[in-house]
Motif scaffolding. Structure first.
Motif, PDB file in Angstrom:
ATOM      1  N   ASP A  63      40.579  33.005  37.195  1.00  0.00           N
ATOM      2  CA  ASP A  63      41.649  33.265  38.159  1.00  0.00           C
ATOM      3  C   ASP A  63      42.588  32.057  38.194  1.00  0.00           C
ATOM      4  O   ASP A  63      42.193  30.975  38.642  1.00  0.00           O
ATOM      5  CB  ASP A  63      41.044  33.504  39.544  1.00  0.00           C
ATOM      6  N   PRO A  64      43.830  32.214  37.739  1.00  0.00           N
ATOM      7  CA  PRO A  64      44.747  31.074  37.711  1.00  0.00           C
ATOM      8  C   PRO A  64      45.093  30.540  39.101  1.00  0.00           C
ATOM      9  O   PRO A  64      45.542  29.407  39.234  1.00  0.00           O
ATOM     10  CB  PRO A  64      45.990  31.617  36.995  1.00  0.00           C
ATOM     11  N   ASP A  65      44.860  31.331  40.129  1.00  0.00           N
ATOM     12  CA  ASP A  65      45.147  30.895  41.502  1.00  0.00           C
ATOM     13  C   ASP A  65      43.971  30.178  42.155  1.00  0.00           C
ATOM     14  O   ASP A  65      44.091  29.706  43.288  1.00  0.00           O
ATOM     15  CB  ASP A  65      45.546  32.093  42.372  1.00  0.00           C
ATOM     16  N   ASN A  66      42.836  30.119  41.463  1.00  0.00           N
ATOM     17  CA  ASN A  66      41.642  29.486  42.026  1.00  0.00           C
ATOM     18  C   ASN A  66      40.954  28.607  40.980  1.00  0.00           C
ATOM     19  O   ASN A  66      39.813  28.814  40.626  1.00  0.00           O
ATOM     20  CB  ASN A  66      40.670  30.555  42.536  1.00  0.00           C
ATOM     21  N   VAL A  67      41.667  27.610  40.519  1.00  0.00           N
ATOM     22  CA  VAL A  67      41.146  26.702  39.505  1.00  0.00           C
ATOM     23  C   VAL A  67      40.310  25.625  40.185  1.00  0.00           C
ATOM     24  O   VAL A  67      40.744  24.996  41.145  1.00  0.00           O
ATOM     25  CB  VAL A  67      42.300  26.067  38.693  1.00  0.00           C
ATOM     26  N   GLU A  68      39.073  25.449  39.684  1.00  0.00           N
ATOM     27  CA  GLU A  68      38.162  24.448  40.226  1.00  0.00           C
ATOM     28  C   GLU A  68      37.492  23.704  39.084  1.00  0.00           C
ATOM     29  O   GLU A  68      37.296  24.258  38.007  1.00  0.00           O
ATOM     30  CB  GLU A  68      37.074  25.121  41.074  1.00  0.00           C
ATOM     31  N   THR A  69      37.113  22.461  39.340  1.00  0.00           N
ATOM     32  CA  THR A  69      36.376  21.687  38.345  1.00  0.00           C
ATOM     33  C   THR A  69      34.923  22.149  38.353  1.00  0.00           C
ATOM     34  O   THR A  69      34.472  22.829  39.287  1.00  0.00           O
ATOM     35  CB  THR A  69      36.415  20.190  38.666  1.00  0.00           C
TER      36      THR A  69
END
Length: 82
Positions: A63-69
């Motif tokens: 999801d490009p709106d929910n980028v996380e490491t």
């Protein structure tokens, strides 16, 4: 990075029971992934199981709106399963 089910989903119900965080549910028209619960299976499996069982290529994407490491996903896993 939570995952996202695209609109080419055929509602086959393969992904929902595979999600260890219960992040997948049936939405208004197709299955949806709750970004607050999705850890991309970090803490459970090496790869996201929903993607592995989905019969439609590229239906479940990052999801490009929910980028996380990866560390954020590990922390989210720890919070969900505390």
């Amino acid at each position: 990075m939570a995952l996202l089910i695209k609109d080419n989903c055929i509602n086959c119900d393969m992904c929902d029971p595979e999600c260890p965080n219960e992040a997948i549910s049936f939405g208004a028209e197709i299955y949806e992934i709750d970004p607050n619960l999705c850890t991309e299976c970090v803490g459970h499996y090496d790869k996201p199981t929903c993607q592995a069982v989905c019969p439609i290529n590229n239906c479940i994407i990052v999801d490009p709106d929910n980028v996380e490491t990866e560390q954020q996903l590990i922390d989210k896993f720890a919070t969900i399963h505390a």
